[in-house]
Design a protein around this motif. Structure first.
Motif, PDB file in Angstrom:
ATOM      1  N   LEU A  75      24.350  24.107   6.025  1.00 61.66           N
ATOM      2  CA  LEU A  75      24.478  25.564   6.157  1.00 61.66           C
ATOM      3  C   LEU A  75      24.295  26.253   4.812  1.00 61.66           C
ATOM      4  O   LEU A  75      23.852  27.404   4.759  1.00 61.66           O
ATOM      5  CB  LEU A  75      25.844  25.919   6.755  1.00 61.66           C
ATOM      6  CG  LEU A  75      26.087  25.372   8.174  1.00 61.66           C
ATOM      7  CD1 LEU A  75      27.488  25.727   8.641  1.00 61.66           C
ATOM      8  CD2 LEU A  75      25.037  25.942   9.144  1.00 61.66           C
ATOM      9  N   ILE A  76      24.633  25.593   3.728  1.00 58.37           N
ATOM     10  CA  ILE A  76      24.350  26.069   2.376  1.00 58.37           C
ATOM     11  C   ILE A  76      23.884  24.884   1.538  1.00 58.37           C
ATOM     12  O   ILE A  76      24.198  23.733   1.839  1.00 58.37           O
ATOM     13  CB  ILE A  76      25.583  26.732   1.709  1.00 58.37           C
ATOM     14  CG1 ILE A  76      26.804  25.798   1.760  1.00 58.37           C
ATOM     15  CG2 ILE A  76      25.921  28.058   2.347  1.00 58.37           C
ATOM     16  CD1 ILE A  76      28.015  26.354   1.046  1.00 58.37           C
ATOM     17  N   GLY A  77      23.112  25.176   0.503  1.00 55.41           N
ATOM     18  CA  GLY A  77      22.588  24.119  -0.356  1.00 55.41           C
ATOM     19  C   GLY A  77      23.650  23.561  -1.285  1.00 55.41           C
ATOM     20  O   GLY A  77      24.737  24.131  -1.434  1.00 55.41           O
ATOM     21  N   PRO A  78      23.342  22.437  -1.954  1.00 65.40           N
ATOM     22  CA  PRO A  78      24.343  21.804  -2.838  1.00 65.40           C
ATOM     23  C   PRO A  78      24.751  22.677  -4.025  1.00 65.40           C
ATOM     24  O   PRO A  78      25.921  22.730  -4.378  1.00 65.40           O
ATOM     25  CB  PRO A  78      23.661  20.513  -3.292  1.00 65.40           C
ATOM     26  CG  PRO A  78      22.214  20.695  -3.011  1.00 65.40           C
ATOM     27  CD  PRO A  78      22.120  21.624  -1.851  1.00 65.40           C
ATOM     28  N   VAL A  79      23.768  23.387  -4.625  1.00 67.92           N
ATOM     29  CA  VAL A  79      24.105  24.240  -5.778  1.00 67.92           C
ATOM     30  C   VAL A  79      24.993  25.393  -5.334  1.00 67.92           C
ATOM     31  O   VAL A  79      26.052  25.659  -5.928  1.00 67.92           O
ATOM     32  CB  VAL A  79      22.822  24.773  -6.451  1.00 67.92           C
ATOM     33  CG1 VAL A  79      23.192  25.744  -7.577  1.00 67.92           C
ATOM     34  CG2 VAL A  79      21.977  23.630  -6.992  1.00 67.92           C
ATOM     35  N   ALA A  80      24.559  26.078  -4.267  1.00 63.24           N
ATOM     36  CA  ALA A  80      25.365  27.185  -3.746  1.00 63.24           C
ATOM     37  C   ALA A  80      26.714  26.679  -3.259  1.00 63.24           C
ATOM     38  O   ALA A  80      27.749  27.339  -3.440  1.00 63.24           O
ATOM     39  CB  ALA A  80      24.616  27.875  -2.607  1.00 63.24           C
ATOM     40  N   GLY A  81      26.722  25.491  -2.655  1.00 66.55           N
ATOM     41  CA  GLY A  81      27.971  24.930  -2.158  1.00 66.55           C
ATOM     42  C   GLY A  81      28.979  24.682  -3.264  1.00 66.55           C
ATOM     43  O   GLY A  81      30.185  24.929  -3.094  1.00 66.55           O
ATOM     44  N   ILE A  82      28.506  24.202  -4.429  1.00 66.15           N
ATOM     45  CA  ILE A  82      29.415  23.956  -5.557  1.00 66.15           C
ATOM     46  C   ILE A  82      30.013  25.270  -6.046  1.00 66.15           C
ATOM     47  O   ILE A  82      31.229  25.368  -6.297  1.00 66.15           O
ATOM     48  CB  ILE A  82      28.661  23.239  -6.693  1.00 66.15           C
ATOM     49  CG1 ILE A  82      28.278  21.822  -6.256  1.00 66.15           C
ATOM     50  CG2 ILE A  82      29.516  23.198  -7.959  1.00 66.15           C
ATOM     51  CD1 ILE A  82      27.376  21.106  -7.233  1.00 66.15           C
ATOM     52  N   PHE A  83      29.168  26.299  -6.170  1.00 69.41           N
ATOM     53  CA  PHE A  83      29.675  27.599  -6.639  1.00 69.41           C
ATOM     54  C   PHE A  83      30.641  28.216  -5.635  1.00 69.41           C
ATOM     55  O   PHE A  83      31.689  28.764  -6.012  1.00 69.41           O
ATOM     56  CB  PHE A  83      28.509  28.551  -6.909  1.00 69.41           C
ATOM     57  CG  PHE A  83      27.836  28.320  -8.228  1.00 69.41           C
ATOM     58  CD1 PHE A  83      28.440  28.709  -9.416  1.00 69.41           C
ATOM     59  CD2 PHE A  83      26.605  27.688  -8.293  1.00 69.41           C
ATOM     60  CE1 PHE A  83      27.831  28.490 -10.643  1.00 69.41           C
ATOM     61  CE2 PHE A  83      25.982  27.462  -9.508  1.00 69.41           C
ATOM     62  CZ  PHE A  83      26.594  27.859 -10.688  1.00 69.41           C
ATOM     63  N   VAL A  84      30.292  28.129  -4.344  1.00 72.36           N
ATOM     64  CA  VAL A  84      31.180  28.678  -3.311  1.00 72.36           C
ATOM     65  C   VAL A  84      32.510  27.929  -3.313  1.00 72.36           C
ATOM     66  O   VAL A  84      33.589  28.544  -3.231  1.00 72.36           O
ATOM     67  CB  VAL A  84      30.504  28.593  -1.922  1.00 72.36           C
ATOM     68  CG1 VAL A  84      31.518  28.904  -0.809  1.00 72.36           C
ATOM     69  CG2 VAL A  84      29.340  29.567  -1.842  1.00 72.36           C
ATOM     70  N   ALA A  85      32.452  26.606  -3.414  1.00 72.64           N
ATOM     71  CA  ALA A  85      33.673  25.807  -3.419  1.00 72.64           C
ATOM     72  C   ALA A  85      34.536  26.125  -4.634  1.00 72.64           C
ATOM     73  O   ALA A  85      35.766  26.245  -4.523  1.00 72.64           O
ATOM     74  CB  ALA A  85      33.324  24.316  -3.395  1.00 72.64           C
ATOM     75  N   CYS A  86      33.913  26.264  -5.801  1.00 75.17           N
ATOM     76  CA  CYS A  86      34.676  26.600  -7.011  1.00 75.17           C
ATOM     77  C   CYS A  86      35.395  27.937  -6.849  1.00 75.17           C
ATOM     78  O   CYS A  86      36.592  28.056  -7.170  1.00 75.17           O
ATOM     79  CB  CYS A  86      33.746  26.646  -8.219  1.00 75.17           C
ATOM     80  SG  CYS A  86      33.179  25.030  -8.805  1.00 75.17           S
ATOM     81  N   GLY A  87      34.668  28.939  -6.359  1.00 79.64           N
ATOM     82  CA  GLY A  87      35.269  30.253  -6.188  1.00 79.64           C
ATOM     83  C   GLY A  87      36.380  30.248  -5.157  1.00 79.64           C
ATOM     84  O   GLY A  87      37.464  30.820  -5.374  1.00 79.64           O
ATOM     85  N   ALA A  88      36.123  29.595  -4.020  1.00 75.76           N
ATOM     86  CA  ALA A  88      37.116  29.581  -2.938  1.00 75.76           C
ATOM     87  C   ALA A  88      38.377  28.817  -3.345  1.00 75.76           C
ATOM     88  O   ALA A  88      39.499  29.264  -3.089  1.00 75.76           O
ATOM     89  CB  ALA A  88      36.497  28.960  -1.683  1.00 75.76           C
TER      90      ALA A  88
END
Length: 500
Positions: free
Chosen positions: A437-450
């Motif tokens: 649903l999201i790419g690995p780069v975006a996923g890392i940034f989203v996970a860090c923020g969340a």
């Protein structure tokens, strides 16, 4: 800022700058060197680290820091013993390099050791000066020297790797960094009389060094043993994969533990001299560490695949299960960095050695047996060995500080709640990446923020003891920002809360 806060600030400044260099260099070198080449480098580093670190404990940093009254003669004697032992061990390793190479069935380790032993001549100078700066809580020069060392090491390693120096590139980089650091420290210290040979009062140095170096020797050998076992039983590619997995799980050490470690022992001695309760200090410190340590390890374990894919590249995806096993196992080591300084502060350096002798030999046996079954078995063995080591260390500390199980439950329960909230959050983010649903780069940034938002919210929800520690520096930053604009914040009176 008080002395401890100022020391942590300089240490943090250097460590985070060095961490940035580390992240960049690992990403680049992982694409320039193969897992096999990393494996040879890891074996060389493992062998030399065991002897260099332990030799420096004879008159090293811990002796110089803990001595109540330190004279120039004490420093000269400590340096003389450290330097003499370091050079002797370096020469012995150089002569035995061929035996190591034939034992492991490759010439690479022998060549690497022949180069790496040059560090044994340089490091006694820098470690002595750094110990004196740490004793006086003067971490500005220490931070600058470490940063100069790491910057040089990264630049030289990458340059030589591009020129085809293979596994020797990071070894030469390490030596270049040590030379630059030593020259920088000597230039700042200027008074180099401390390096004049002396053996006056050597029995005291040797007595302390026997216990202190024994602890370091056992612990460093334990850390290096998996690489040596895997090199003997399997191959250097496997060593490279395991070594890289360990590097990833040690990012928290570079972020936090290595920032505060140089400050812990001087700070504990300073506060206990001022009348602080060592038991209260220990429990408070474990509470602060776990609320950072546990969420970070959980994040690394759950997000291991996208992190490795982005950072190291697809050729290193085999380390994903290793990283997850090691991260879960290391959750038990929440108070590891406190054990040695607390036991020394309690006047029981002997127990630091005894604790290691009880916990590490059985752990080494488990790792050795696991190495017959592959690299994942070695990583999985940490699920048994690390909790066992933590239990032994905590039992020794508890005996001296009169700690009970309920004391730990009370100190750690809020950190556990915060960690559970972060675990649920990062699991959702990882599921989004796994299902595309999201790419690995975006996923890392989203996970860090969340996870960061959930962590902060959970801190307030449980009223964690870390909050007061965070409020003080934030208040200072706000006050500094107001002063820089030429405006002074007006304190709000109790009945005037609507005043801006």
């Amino acid at each position: 800022m008080n002395a401890v806060q100022r020391s942590i600030f300089f240490s943090a400044l250097e460590r985070y700058a060095s961490l940035l260099l580390f992240l960049v260099s690992i990403g680049i070198l992982s694409r320039l060197l193969t897992p096999k080449e990393f494996g040879i480098y890891a074996v060389v580093l493992a062998i030399t680290s065991v002897f260099s670190t332990s030799s420096q404990e004879f008159g090293g940093a811990n002796y110089l820091i803990q001595k109540a009254s330190l004279s120039e003669v004490n420093v000269r004697t400590a340096f003389t013993i450290t330097f003499g032992l370091s050079v002797a061990i370096g020469l012995l390793l150089y002569l035995l390099g061929g035996v190591v190479g034939s034992t492991l069935g490759a010439q690479g380790p022998a060549t690497g050791i022949a180069v790496a032993v040059l560090n044994f001549i340089v490091t006694p100078f820098s470690t002595t000066i750094i110990a004196l700066y740490r004793r006086d809580m003067q971490f500005g020069v220490v931070a600058a020297s470490n940063l100069a060392c790491n910057f040089t090491m990264v630049c030289v390693s990458i340059a030589l790797a591009k020129m085809g120096y293979s596994y020797l590139a990071p070894i030469w980089g390490m030596i270049a960094g040590s030379v630059v650091q030593t020259v920088y420290l000597m230039g700042n210290r200027r008074d180099l009389r401390i390096f004049r040979p002396s053996l006056q009062g050597y029995p005291e140095v040797v007595r302390f060094g026997l216990y202190s170096s024994g602890v370091v020797l056992i612990n460093v050998f334990y850390s290096s043993a998996p690489q040596l076992f895997l090199a003997r039983m399997l191959d250097f590619t496997t060593v490279g994969l395991y070594s890289r997995a360990c590097t990833l799980t040690q990012v928290f050490d570079k972020l936090v533990i290595q920032v505060i470690s140089p400050v812990i022992m001087p700070a504990i001695f300073a506060q206990t001299k001022a009348g602080a309760d060592l038991k209260r200090l220990y429990l408070h410190a474990t509470s602060l560490l776990t609320v950072l340590y546990w969420p970070f390890l959980i994040f690394m374990a759950v997000m291991a695949k996208p992190i490795i894919l982005v950072w190291l590249g697809p050729s290193w995806l085999e380390v994903v299960p290793l990283v997850r096993l090691l991260c879960i196992a290391q959750l038990s080591l929440f108070a590891a960095c406190l054990t040695y300084p607390v036991l020394v502060a309690a006047g029981s350096v002997r127990d630091t050695l005894l604790s290691s002798l009880i916990s590490l030999p059985p752990s080494l046996l488990v790792i050795f047996i696991a190495s017959f079954f592959g690299v994942e078995a070695v990583a999985g063995s940490a699920m048994l060995t690390l909790p066992f080591q933590a239990a032994v260390a905590i039992s020794f500390v508890s005996r001296h500080l009169d700690l009970r199980f309920t004391d730990f439950v009370h100190a750690l329960r809020k950190s556990g709640m915060v960690a559970l909230c972060c675990c649920a959050t990062v699991a959702i983010c990882a599921a989004l990446v796994e299902h595309g649903l999201i790419g690995p780069v975006a996923g890392i940034f989203v996970a860090c923020g969340a996870v960061a938002a959930m962590w902060l919210a959970a801190l307030f929800a449980v009223q964690h003891p870390l909050l007061p520690e965070l409020k003080a520096p934030v208040s200072r930053l706000v006050s500094t920002a107001w002063r820089s604009t030429g405006r002074v914040p007006v304190p709000v009176a109790q009945g005037d809360r609507d005043v801006c």
